[in-house]
Write an enzyme that holds these catalytic residues in place. Structure first.
Site, PDB file in Angstrom:
ATOM      1  N   GLU A 104      59.272   0.036  47.932  1.00 32.75           N
ATOM      2  CA  GLU A 104      57.883  -0.012  48.375  1.00 32.75           C
ATOM      3  C   GLU A 104      57.107  -0.791  47.311  1.00 32.75           C
ATOM      4  O   GLU A 104      56.695  -0.243  46.295  1.00 32.75           O
ATOM      5  CB  GLU A 104      57.303   1.397  48.536  1.00 32.75           C
ATOM      6  CG  GLU A 104      55.944   1.393  49.210  1.00 32.75           C
ATOM      7  CD  GLU A 104      54.924   2.300  48.524  1.00 32.75           C
ATOM      8  OE1 GLU A 104      53.895   2.583  49.153  1.00 32.75           O
ATOM      9  OE2 GLU A 104      55.123   2.692  47.364  1.00 32.75           O
ATOM     10  N   ASP A 132      59.548   4.984  46.075  1.00 40.05           N
ATOM     11  CA  ASP A 132      58.095   4.931  46.190  1.00 40.05           C
ATOM     12  C   ASP A 132      57.479   4.303  44.943  1.00 40.05           C
ATOM     13  O   ASP A 132      57.988   4.434  43.834  1.00 40.05           O
ATOM     14  CB  ASP A 132      57.549   6.349  46.366  1.00 40.05           C
ATOM     15  CG  ASP A 132      56.036   6.374  46.402  1.00 40.05           C
ATOM     16  OD1 ASP A 132      55.472   5.884  47.399  1.00 40.05           O
ATOM     17  OD2 ASP A 132      55.425   6.845  45.425  1.00 40.05           O
TER      18      ASP A 132
END
Length: 692
Positions: free
Chosen positions: A406, A351
Site C-alpha cells: 500500500e 499497510d
C-alpha cells in the site's frame, strides 16, 4: 571492472542480462541510469543486513523468534519464557498462577538484554500455568521503577472494557491445537481480492466473529468468484475504531472475534474453496499505548522504536520501528513467519508502506513522479532494507506467497525482485484510481467526463510492475465519504431500490454507472482487482465504527447482507453483475494478460474501446445517446460473440441488446487496428466480446 551478471526474463518474453550489484532496474528503466549509484548503495545496505542475519544463524532460525521468545511449552509440560528487555535491571513473571507475586518467579538475565525463566511441569506432567490464565512480565529499571507489561510475543490478549487496565495477556495452551485439513491453494494467476473485516461482517449491530465469517461470508465470496480474501484488523488492537491500524500485540489475533483456533478454521475453510487468504499486516507503525502495547516496553522510548521525534508519527499518533536494529528486525520477520506457519496465511498486504520508505512518511508530501523523490536524504534506507529483506525471505521460503504494497509514492522497482534493486513486492495498490472515480462523482456531470483522462489514470502504471486496481476500498467507505453506490443514488437507495417501484432516472443512472465503473476498472486498471466487502452489491451508506462521536453505535459498523438477500430489492442485480465479471475474468484471464491496447476514447460520443486478453471491451458512457452500427477496430479476426453485457436484464439492464448476436470482423484499418466490426451500443452500457 566487469560485473557479474544474471539473466532475467521479463513479461514480454525477452531475456535480459542484469548486473548483480542491484542496478538491474536501470536496464529495465533507462530513466534510472543517473541513479545507479543510489541503487547500488541501496542494494549494498540490503546485503549488509542479509549478512547480519546469516551471522545470527541464517534466515531459517532467525525468523523463528517466536519459538525462542515468548512462551513455549515442551511436550513434557515444561514452560520456557524469554523476553528482550534491555533496559531492565530485574524481571519477573507474574500472573494468576502465582497470585501476581513479583518475588515468586524471578527471571534470569542471560545475554543481550534477554531474560529467561524455565518452569518445570507439575507432578502430573502438566504446565504449572493453566491454559487461559492471565500473565504479565514485570521489570525494574535502573531508576528503581517497577513496570508491568504484556509480553511482547504473547499469542492471546483478551479485553474487559469494564476494568482498567482493560487488556490482559493470556497463556494460551489448549489441550488440542487446530489441525489444518486443506492444503494451501497455488498462487492465482489472476488475483481477484475480496477485502474483508470480520468484525463488521454481521448484519446485526455488533461485532461479528470468526465462526460467523467462516459460515456465512466465505460461501458468498466463493459464489462471486473471488480467489483471494484480504483480512483486515486481525492483529490485536486496543481501539476497535482504529480499523486495526493501531496494533498493540503483533502475535495475537484479535480476541474480540473469537479464539485463535476459530481463525485457523476460517483460513482452512477458505482453502477448501481454493481461496488464498492474505493478512493485512501493520509493520509501518505501532500503537503508542504503554500498558498494553510495545511503547516504552523496557522503560525507554527506544526499545523497539526510534527514540525521540524520529520514533513518533505525527498524524497517526503512533510509534515508528527502528528497522535497522537487529532485535527489531527479528521480531518483525518472525512475526511474518508466525502468521504464515501457525495460521497458514498465504501472504500479506503491507499497510503504510509509504511511511516506511521515506523519512517524511508521506506527511503533507505530494509526489510528482520526479525520480529524485525516490533517492537521497528523503528515503529511509532502513525502511527500504526491511521491506527488501522481508520480501526476499518470504519469496524464498514460500514460493506461492503474495505480497502487496500500500504505497502512494510509486517508488520505481517496488514490484521488482530484490536482486534487480527492487523492493520485492508482487503487487502495489493503484491508489490514484479510486480517488479519480470519487472526484468525478463529486465534482463532474456525466456529460463532462473526460474519457482520455479516465483512460490515462487507469493505465498510468509502471511497465513490468504489477498493480492491483480498485474502484473503492475501505478508505472510500469510511464516514465522511460515501460508497460509489451512495454517491450515485444517495437518498433514493432508501426509497427506490425495490422491484415494486418504478425505475427512476437516478436509480437507472446509478445502477448503470456502478456496473460500468467496475468493469472498466477491472479490465483496464491493473494486473489484480480488489473489492471491499459489500461494495460489490452497492452497499448502502458508509462505514463508521462505534466511537465517542456517534454514541458508540454499531449501526454503520456492519454489512447489510439483508438488503442483498431480500429478492424484492435491486441490490441482487449488482451482485450478479459482479459475479459475472469475476467468472468471465477467470475464463479469459485478462488480469494476467499484458496491458490493454486502447483503440478509441472518443470525447463526444463518450465511447471507450480496448482489447485485452483476447477480448474486445466496448463502453458507451454517454448519458443519453445510443449508437447503432457503431464501428470499432480490433485485431481479433473472425466471428465474435457477447460474453458480458451490462444491459442484460439479469443485471438491471434494459434488454436492448440481443445476447445471441454474432459479429463478423471486416478486414481494414480502423483506429489503428487491422479489422473492424459494427455494434449497437446503448447509452451507459458496456459489452465484452470474444471469438466464438
Amino acid at each position: 571492472m566487469v560485473l557479474d551478471t544474471f539473466d532475467t526474463e521479463v513479461e514480454t518474453g525477452r531475456v535480459l542480462t542484469m548486473p548483480t550489484d542491484g542496478t538491474g532496474l536501470s536496464i529495465l528503466d533507462p530513466w534510472l541510469e543517473p541513479f545507479k549509484d543510489d541503487l547500488r548503495a541501496r542494494y549494498t545496505h540490503f546485503k549488509t543486513y542479509e549478512s547480519k542475519v546469516q551471522e545470527q544463524g541464517g534466515f531459517e532460525s532467525f525468523t523463528e523468534g517466536h519459538k525462542y521468545f515468548g512462551f513455549n511449552v515442551a511436550k513434557d509440560g515444561t514452560i520456557t519464557y524469554r523476553e528482550w528487555v534491555p533496559n531492565a535491571t530485574t524481571a519477573s513473571l507474574v500472573g494468576e498462577f502465582n497470585k501476581w507475586d513479583v518475588d515468586a518467579h524471578p527471571m534470569k538475565k542471560i545475554e543481550n538484554g534477554v531474560f529467561e525463566i524455565v518452569l518445570g511441569p507439575t507432578s502430573k506432567g502438566t504446565p504449572v500455568i493453566a491454559h487461559n490464565s492471565k500473565v504479565k512480565i514485570t521489570i525494574t529499571t535502573p531508576k528503581g521503577e517497577r513496570l508491568y507489561r504484556l509480553p511482547a510475543w504473547i499469542r492471546r490478549v483478551t479485553q474487559d472494557l469494564e476494568v482498567s487496565p482493560a487488556y490482559d495477556a493470556v497463556f494460551w495452551n489448549p489441550d488440542k491445537s487446530y489441525e489444518f485439513k486443506h492444503p494451501r491453494p497455488k498462487r492465482p494467476t489472476s488475483l481477484r481480492v475480496y477485502e474483508a473485516h470480520v468484525g463488521i461482517s454481521s448484519s446485526e449491530p455488533r461485532i461479528g466473529n470468526y465462526s460467523e465469517f467462516t459460515r456465512n461470508v466465505i460461501p458468498r465470496i466463493a459464489y462471486l468468484g473471488y480467489n483471494t480474501i484480504q483480512l483486515m484488523a486481525i492483529m490485536e488492537h486496543a481501539y476497535y475504531a482504529s480499523f486495526g491500524y493501531q496494533v498493540t500485540s503483533f502475535f495475537a489475533p484479535s480476541s474480540r472475534y473469537g479464539t485463535p483456533e476459530e481463525l485457523m478454521e476460517l483460513v482452512d475453510v477458505a482453502h477448501s474453496y481454493g481461496i488464498t487468504v492474505l493478512l493485512d499486516v501493520v509493520h509501518s507503525h505501532a500503537s503508542s499505548n504503554v500498558l498494553d502495547g510495545l511503547n516504552m516496553f523496557d522503560g525507554t522510548d527506544n526499545c523497539y522504536f526510534h527514540g525521540g521525534g524520529r520514533g513518533h508519527h505525527e498524524l497517526w499518533d503512533s510509534r515508528l520501528f527502528n528497522y535497522g536494529h537487529v532485535p527489531v528486525l527479528q521480531f518483525l520477520l518472525s512475526n511474518l513467519r508466525y502468521w504464515m506457519d501457525v495460521y497458514q496465511f498465504d501472504g500479506f498486504r503491507f499497510d503504510g508502506v509509504t511511511s516506511m520508505l521515506y523519512k517524511h512518511h508521506g506527511i503533507l508530501y505530494g509526489f510528482s513522479g520526479n525520480y529524485h523523490e525516490y533517492f537521497g536524504d528523503l528515503v529511509d534506507e532502513d525502511g527500504v532494507m526491511y521491506l527488501q529483506i522481508a520480501n526476499k525471505f518470504l519469496h524464498d521460503k514460500y514460493p506461492d506467497v503474495i505480497t502487496i504494497a500500500e504505497d502512494v509514492s510509486g517508488m520505481p522497482g517496488s514490484c521488482r525482485p530484490v536482486r534487480e534493486g527492487g523492493v520485492g513486492f508482487d503487487y502495489r495498490l493503484a491508489m490514484a484510481i479510486p480517488d479519480m472515480w470519487i472526484k468525478l462523482l463529486k465534482e463532474t456531470k456525466d456529460e463532462d467526463w473526460n474519457m482520455g483522462k479516465i483512460v490515462h489514470t487507469l493505465t498510468n502504471r509502471r511497465h513490468l510492475e504489477k498493480a492491483i486496481t480498485y474502484c473503492e476500498s475501505h478508505d472510500q467507505a469510511l464516514v465522511g465519504d460515501k460508497t460509489i453506490a451512495f454517491w450515485l443514488m444517495d437518498k433514493e437507495m432508501y426509497t427506490n431500490m425495490s422491484d415494486m417501484t418504478d425505475r427512476t432516472p437516478i436509480i437507472d443512472r446509478g445502477m448503470a454507472l456502478h456496473k460500468l465503473i467496475r468493469l472498466m476498472t477491472h479490465g483496464l486498471g491493473g494486473e489484480g482487482y480488489l473489492n471491499f466487502e459489500g461494495n460489490e452489491f452497492g452497499h448502502p451508506e458508509w462505514l463508521d465504527f462505534p466511537r465517542q462521536g456517534n454514541n458508540s453505535s454499531f449501526h454503520y459498523a456492519r454489512r447489510q447482507w439483508n438488503v442483498l438477500d431480500d429478492k424484492l430489492l435491486r441490490y441482487k442485480y449488482l451482485n450478479e453483475w459482479d459475479k459475472a465479471v469475476q467468472n468471465v475474468e477467470e475464463q479469459y484471464g485478462w488480469l494476467a494478460s499484458p496491458q490493454a491496447y486502447v483503440s478509441r476514447k472518443h470525447e463526444g460520443d463518450k465511447v471507450v474501446v480496448f482489447e485485452r486478453g483476447n477480448l474486445l471491451f466496448i463502453f458507451n458512457f454517454h448519458p443519453t445517446n445510443s449508437f447503432a452500427d457503431y464501428r470499432v477496430g480490433t485485431n481479433l479476426a473472425g466471428k465474435l460473440h457477447i460474453v458480458l453485457n451490462s444491459d442484460d436484464p439479469t443485471y438491471f439492464g434494459h434488454n436492448h441488446i440481443d445476447n445471441s448476436s454474432e459479429f463478423f470482423t471486416v478486414q481494414g484499418d480502423w483506429d489503428g487496428r487491422q479489422n473492424w466490426i459494427q455494434v449497437y451500443i446503448p447509452s451507459r452500457t458496456g459489452i465484452v466480446l470474444a471469438l466464438a
